[in-house]
Design a protein around this motif. Structure first.
Motif, mmCIF file in Angstrom:
data_model
loop_
_atom_site.group_PDB
_atom_site.id
_atom_site.type_symbol
_atom_site.label_atom_id
_atom_site.label_comp_id
_atom_site.label_asym_id
_atom_site.label_seq_id
_atom_site.Cartn_x
_atom_site.Cartn_y
_atom_site.Cartn_z
ATOM 1 N N SER A 77 0.807 -1.221 0.000
ATOM 2 C CA SER A 77 0.000 0.000 0.000
ATOM 3 C C SER A 77 0.838 1.268 0.000
ATOM 4 N N ASN A 78 2.130 1.166 0.354
ATOM 5 C CA ASN A 78 2.995 2.347 0.331
ATOM 6 C C ASN A 78 3.739 2.491 -0.993
ATOM 7 N N SER A 79 3.293 1.770 -2.014
ATOM 8 C CA SER A 79 3.826 1.859 -3.388
ATOM 9 C C SER A 79 5.188 1.203 -3.575
ATOM 10 N N ILE A 80 5.683 0.458 -2.586
ATOM 11 C CA ILE A 80 6.937 -0.273 -2.736
ATOM 12 C C ILE A 80 6.654 -1.643 -3.332
ATOM 13 N N ALA A 81 7.400 -2.011 -4.369
ATOM 14 C CA ALA A 81 7.225 -3.318 -4.997
ATOM 15 C C ALA A 81 7.565 -4.437 -4.013
ATOM 16 N N GLN A 82 6.800 -5.506 -4.059
ATOM 17 C CA GLN A 82 7.064 -6.663 -3.212
ATOM 18 C C GLN A 82 8.400 -7.291 -3.615
ATOM 19 N N GLY A 83 9.166 -7.706 -2.600
ATOM 20 C CA GLY A 83 10.480 -8.272 -2.878
ATOM 21 C C GLY A 83 10.421 -9.497 -3.771
ATOM 22 N N GLY A 84 9.384 -10.315 -3.595
ATOM 23 C CA GLY A 84 9.263 -11.526 -4.406
ATOM 24 C C GLY A 84 9.087 -11.248 -5.884
ATOM 25 N N VAL A 85 8.462 -10.111 -6.213
ATOM 26 C CA VAL A 85 8.278 -9.738 -7.621
ATOM 27 C C VAL A 85 9.641 -9.508 -8.278
ATOM 28 N N ILE A 86 10.513 -8.779 -7.578
ATOM 29 C CA ILE A 86 11.841 -8.492 -8.123
ATOM 30 C C ILE A 86 12.675 -9.766 -8.198
ATOM 31 N N MET A 87 12.580 -10.607 -7.175
ATOM 32 C CA MET A 87 13.335 -11.860 -7.181
ATOM 33 C C MET A 87 12.919 -12.760 -8.334
ATOM 34 N N LYS A 88 11.619 -12.770 -8.651
ATOM 35 C CA LYS A 88 11.144 -13.594 -9.772
ATOM 36 C C LYS A 88 11.728 -13.094 -11.086
ATOM 37 N N LEU A 89 11.775 -11.766 -11.277
ATOM 38 C CA LEU A 89 12.367 -11.213 -12.495
ATOM 39 C C LEU A 89 13.847 -11.577 -12.584
ATOM 40 N N MET A 90 14.546 -11.518 -11.442
ATOM 41 C CA MET A 90 15.966 -11.851 -11.427
ATOM 42 C C MET A 90 16.194 -13.313 -11.773
ATOM 43 N N ASP A 91 15.374 -14.195 -11.213
ATOM 44 C CA ASP A 91 15.508 -15.621 -11.484
ATOM 45 C C ASP A 91 15.215 -15.926 -12.952
ATOM 46 N N THR A 92 14.237 -15.216 -13.529
ATOM 47 C CA THR A 92 13.891 -15.418 -14.937
ATOM 48 C C THR A 92 15.050 -15.044 -15.847
ATOM 49 N N VAL A 93 15.660 -13.880 -15.614
ATOM 50 C CA VAL A 93 16.781 -13.443 -16.451
ATOM 51 C C VAL A 93 17.975 -14.373 -16.279
ATOM 52 N N ALA A 94 18.240 -14.787 -15.035
ATOM 53 C CA ALA A 94 19.339 -15.720 -14.805
ATOM 54 C C ALA A 94 19.093 -17.031 -15.550
ATOM 55 N N GLY A 95 17.839 -17.490 -15.570
ATOM 56 C CA GLY A 95 17.507 -18.723 -16.280
ATOM 57 C C GLY A 95 17.695 -18.605 -17.780
ATOM 58 N N VAL A 96 17.310 -17.458 -18.353
ATOM 59 C CA VAL A 96 17.507 -17.242 -19.788
ATOM 60 C C VAL A 96 18.995 -17.240 -20.124
ATOM 61 N N THR A 97 19.780 -16.556 -19.294
ATOM 62 C CA THR A 97 21.223 -16.497 -19.514
ATOM 63 C C THR A 97 21.842 -17.887 -19.422
ATOM 64 N N ALA A 98 21.417 -18.661 -18.430
ATOM 65 C CA ALA A 98 21.938 -20.020 -18.259
ATOM 66 C C ALA A 98 21.559 -20.909 -19.443
ATOM 67 N N ALA A 99 20.327 -20.770 -19.921
ATOM 68 C CA ALA A 99 19.883 -21.578 -21.066
ATOM 69 C C ALA A 99 20.688 -21.235 -22.313
ATOM 70 N N ARG A 100 20.965 -19.950 -22.507
ATOM 71 C CA ARG A 100 21.756 -19.547 -23.679
ATOM 72 C C ARG A 100 23.180 -20.100 -23.611
ATOM 73 N N HIS A 101 23.786 -20.023 -22.427
ATOM 74 C CA HIS A 101 25.164 -20.492 -22.314
ATOM 75 C C HIS A 101 25.249 -22.008 -22.457
ATOM 76 N N SER A 102 24.354 -22.727 -21.786
ATOM 77 C CA SER A 102 24.412 -24.195 -21.798
ATOM 78 C C SER A 102 23.793 -24.795 -23.051
ATOM 79 N N ARG A 103 23.048 -23.944 -23.792
ATOM 80 C CA ARG A 103 22.322 -24.403 -24.980
ATOM 81 C C ARG A 103 21.417 -25.578 -24.623
#
Length: 273
Positions: free
Chosen positions: A158-184
């Motif tokens: 309610s104070n307009s701060i994003a929930q920490g889990g939302v940011i963590m999910k975005l971070m995990d998604t990008v890390a997964g894409v990067t890992a998939a690209r490297h490992s093919r």
């Protein structure tokens, strides 16, 4: 305090993904405050998964999270965020002397690490990353990735701060894409993550950019450096908000066993460091 307060996540300690969790399983999450300082709380979280058909229950995740208390009003939308005093644990929950001493040492250590991470993050180039055409195969440039996302009201407190889990999910998604690209590989999973530091609040309406880059590889795993920065569309201010290192592995779809990872090929002096 007479103010209405909410808890804001400021750090996630090293988290292990001990066992996989599957679709259809019952999940139970427990959280307990185990230490308080003048303005922060240490919370132990455990995640359990239950296979109801087989009556089997197992621990899948555990982590230590640090929170601060912040006002629930909307002053933070103007960029003001001041932590508030935290009530001490009741005497009935007071830790044994040796346990309390260990908790105090963790508090001092995480505070120092957050300060160091904030300083390092401030010196990073805050730009989106995409794979570089013509980059050497299996080099960091060949697999680097970015994701951009506008924070919505439904993702905030309610104070307009994003929930920490939302940011963590975005971070995990990008890390997964990067890992998939490297490992093919089309089958990569998160094995663990080092501490995630929240250097500044992410607010409703901010444009969030998350970048991922392979920093190390071993025979069976990849380490992905993930950074987050935000843009305020009104003021134009850009600032770093999060840093973390994720470890990913590849899985053989037929056997479920961990597969081999291509060696990282560092090219520049920065890559080699």
């Amino acid at each position: 305090s007479s103010k209405e307060l909410s808890a804001a996540l400021v750090r996630v300690e090293h988290m292990d993904f001990i066992k996989p969790m599957f679709i259809g399983e019952v999940v139970q999450i427990t959280a307990n405050v185990i230490f308080t300082s003048a303005r922060s709380m240490e919370v132990r979280v455990e995640v359990w998964a239950e296979n109801a058909a087989k009556h089997q229950r197992r621990l899948t995740n555990q982590a230590i999270l640090w929170y601060v208390a912040v006002p629930m009003d909307r002053e933070t939308s103007a960029g003001h965020l001041k932590s508030q005093p935290v009530p001490p644990l009741p005497s009935s929950l007071t830790l044994r002397k040796e346990v309390a001493a260990a908790a105090k040492q963790r508090y001092i250590a995480q505070k120092a690490e957050r300060a160091q991470a904030r300083e390092l993050a401030g010196g990073e180039q805050l730009t989106a990353l995409q794979p570089v055409r013509g980059a050497a195969p299996f080099s960091p440039d060949a697999s680097q990735s970015s994701l951009q996302h506008v924070v919505l009201p439904s993702e905030c407190f309610s104070n307009s701060i994003a929930q920490g889990g939302v940011i963590m999910k975005l971070m995990d998604t990008v890390a997964g894409v990067t890992a998939a690209r490297h490992s093919r590989s089309g089958s990569v999973v998160t094995a663990s993550l080092d501490a995630i530091d929240f250097h500044a609040p992410v607010l409703n309406g901010n444009l969030v950019t998350v970048t991922g880059r392979v920093s190390h590889s071993s025979r069976h795993s990849m380490e992905i450096e993930v950074m987050v920065f935000t843009d305020n569309p009104i003021t134009g201010e850009r600032k770093p908000t999060n840093t973390a290192f994720f470890t990913f592995v590849t899985l053989n779809k037929l056997t479920g066993k961990v597969g081999d990872v291509p060696p990282l090929v560092p090219v520049t002096d920065e890559d080699k460091q």
